[in-house]
Design an enzyme around this catalytic site. Sequence first.
Site, PDB file in Angstrom:
ATOM      1  N   HIS B   9       0.815  -1.209   0.000  1.00 18.39           N
ATOM      2  CA  HIS B   9       0.000   0.000   0.000  1.00 18.39           C
ATOM      3  C   HIS B   9       0.848   1.258   0.000  1.00 18.39           C
ATOM      4  O   HIS B   9       0.578   2.213  -0.732  1.00 18.39           O
ATOM      5  CB  HIS B   9      -0.937   0.014   1.206  1.00 18.39           C
ATOM      6  CG  HIS B   9      -1.845   1.189   1.214  1.00 18.39           C
ATOM      7  ND1 HIS B   9      -1.459   2.426   1.688  1.00 18.39           N
ATOM      8  CD2 HIS B   9      -3.117   1.328   0.775  1.00 18.39           C
ATOM      9  CE1 HIS B   9      -2.458   3.269   1.538  1.00 18.39           C
ATOM     10  NE2 HIS B   9      -3.479   2.628   0.994  1.00 18.39           N
ATOM     11  N   GLU B  47       7.509   6.108  -2.725  1.00 14.80           N
ATOM     12  CA  GLU B  47       8.196   5.766  -3.971  1.00 14.80           C
ATOM     13  C   GLU B  47       8.703   4.334  -3.855  1.00 14.80           C
ATOM     14  O   GLU B  47       9.094   3.923  -2.767  1.00 14.80           O
ATOM     15  CB  GLU B  47       9.411   6.705  -4.182  1.00 14.80           C
ATOM     16  CG  GLU B  47       9.050   8.172  -4.312  1.00 14.80           C
ATOM     17  CD  GLU B  47       8.452   8.518  -5.668  1.00 14.80           C
ATOM     18  OE1 GLU B  47       8.701   7.741  -6.610  1.00 14.80           O
ATOM     19  OE2 GLU B  47       7.745   9.512  -5.769  1.00 14.80           O
ATOM     20  N   LEU B  72      -3.438  -8.214   2.731  1.00 13.49           N
ATOM     21  CA  LEU B  72      -4.102  -9.339   3.393  1.00 13.49           C
ATOM     22  C   LEU B  72      -5.573  -9.458   3.005  1.00 13.49           C
ATOM     23  O   LEU B  72      -6.104 -10.558   2.931  1.00 13.49           O
ATOM     24  CB  LEU B  72      -3.980  -9.208   4.913  1.00 13.49           C
ATOM     25  CG  LEU B  72      -2.580  -9.474   5.470  1.00 13.49           C
ATOM     26  CD1 LEU B  72      -2.546  -9.225   6.962  1.00 13.49           C
ATOM     27  CD2 LEU B  72      -2.133 -10.896   5.157  1.00 13.49           C
ATOM     28  N   GLY B  75      -9.743  -5.876  -0.374  1.00 12.48           N
ATOM     29  CA  GLY B  75     -10.447  -4.595  -0.354  1.00 12.48           C
ATOM     30  C   GLY B  75     -10.392  -3.887  -1.703  1.00 12.48           C
ATOM     31  O   GLY B  75      -9.932  -4.446  -2.696  1.00 12.48           O
ATOM     32  N   HIS B  77      -8.479  -1.622  -2.792  1.00 13.01           N
ATOM     33  CA  HIS B  77      -7.139  -1.496  -3.373  1.00 13.01           C
ATOM     34  C   HIS B  77      -6.798  -2.700  -4.245  1.00 13.01           C
ATOM     35  O   HIS B  77      -6.232  -2.556  -5.323  1.00 13.01           O
ATOM     36  CB  HIS B  77      -6.091  -1.359  -2.265  1.00 13.01           C
ATOM     37  CG  HIS B  77      -6.246  -0.115  -1.448  1.00 13.01           C
ATOM     38  ND1 HIS B  77      -6.569   1.104  -2.016  1.00 13.01           N
ATOM     39  CD2 HIS B  77      -6.116   0.111  -0.124  1.00 13.01           C
ATOM     40  CE1 HIS B  77      -6.629   2.020  -1.065  1.00 13.01           C
ATOM     41  NE2 HIS B  77      -6.372   1.452   0.084  1.00 13.01           N
TER      42      HIS B  77
END
Lengths: 122, 122
Positions: B9, B47, B72, B75, B77
């Site tokens: 993330h 980055e 994990l 979702g 993302h």
Amino acid sequence: MKALLLVAHGSRRKQSNDEVVLLAERLRKNCSEQYNIIHAGFLELAETLIPDGIKKCADDGATSIIVLPYFLNSGRHVVEDIPNIVKDTSPHYPGIDIKIAQHLGASDLMMDLLISSANSTS
Amino acid sequence: MKALLLVAHGSRRKQSNDEVVLLAERLRKNCSEQYNIIHAGFLELAETLIPDGIKKCADDGATSIIVLPYFLNSGRHVVEDIPNIVKDTSPHYPGIDIKIAQHLGASDLMMDLLISSANSTS
């Protein structure tokens, strides 16, 4: 009576929390010989919160509880928040040995898991 | 030339991002036979961002890239953001086969990892 409390962060998204509860159920089916009691708990944003998860384990007759942080990174939640909550909750259960396992991301098996996931695509 | 792009993330906390970069380095040492090129990338906040990670793989001579979501839960993302970024970036590299692996949490090995982490405490 050994208990395992799988602790995730908790999400506003119900589906994410349900995944963790489902994972605890799968653990219950697969690891009942090693852990007699298995529950899911959350740091925040979702029920069951950690102190209530520890209470559930205690109510089920646990004599020891392993709190397992379902986290990939060793951030503040893993290093401070979960230990602090466990430290504050433990005195309520003087007869139960409560320990915190290393978070998931620190596992020696992580390499295998990553490669297995990568290979599942090709 | 097979490339693996490990995508996390991204965090405001530098140490969390460093852990992911370190994990990619460990993968590089352990899996160079399976993947010739291994880089770390981030969805946001850090980055290298995913499009730049794909560019790094391409610059290193990749003919195929596996994007591996270090997440994990399934979702937004995992389900939307990463696929959308890959979809937008792929046309810039018509000669490279870019695929997204299942996210870490979906691995069949997750049970073993959880039990191994729990047992590391007792």
